[in-house]
Scaffold this motif. Structure first.
Motif, mmCIF file in Angstrom:
data_model
loop_
_atom_site.group_PDB
_atom_site.id
_atom_site.type_symbol
_atom_site.label_atom_id
_atom_site.label_comp_id
_atom_site.label_asym_id
_atom_site.label_seq_id
_atom_site.Cartn_x
_atom_site.Cartn_y
_atom_site.Cartn_z
ATOM 1 N N VAL A 52 0.753 -1.264 -0.135
ATOM 2 C CA VAL A 52 0.128 -0.104 0.280
ATOM 3 C C VAL A 52 0.782 1.210 -0.107
ATOM 4 N N LEU A 53 2.052 1.331 0.670
ATOM 5 C CA LEU A 53 2.732 2.542 0.997
ATOM 6 C C LEU A 53 3.463 2.597 -0.313
ATOM 7 N N VAL A 54 4.071 1.592 -1.077
ATOM 8 C CA VAL A 54 4.747 1.699 -2.402
ATOM 9 C C VAL A 54 3.799 2.154 -3.459
ATOM 10 N N THR A 55 2.550 1.487 -3.660
ATOM 11 C CA THR A 55 1.786 2.005 -4.641
ATOM 12 C C THR A 55 1.113 3.304 -4.397
ATOM 13 N N ALA A 56 0.995 3.780 -3.155
ATOM 14 C CA ALA A 56 0.338 5.046 -2.852
ATOM 15 C C ALA A 56 1.643 6.251 -3.412
#
Length: 66
Positions: A52-56
């Motif tokens: 989630v952090l990387v895709t955000a």
């Protein structure tokens, strides 16, 4: 334990480690399968948080100001 520590910090290293060690414990037939599952759940959560952090587009070091 690795999964719980890995959630706030070191998500990329400790999450997969918790999954691997929990999986190895289950495959070897540990006498404490609940403890192995208790390691798998936070490890999987760590990986989901990392994704989630990387895709955000915030990266995984952004919450720490790095």
């Amino acid at each position: 334990m690795l999964g719980l520590i890995g959630l706030p910090a070191f998500t990329m290293v400790l999450g997969p480690s918790a999954l691997i060690l929990g999986g190895v414990a289950l495959v070897r037939g540990t006498r404490r399968p609940v403890r192995a599952l208790a390691g798998l759940v936070p490890g999987a959560t760590d990986l989901m948080v990392l994704v989630v952090l990387v895709t955000a587009h915030t990266g995984f070091l952004r919450p720490f100001g790095l």
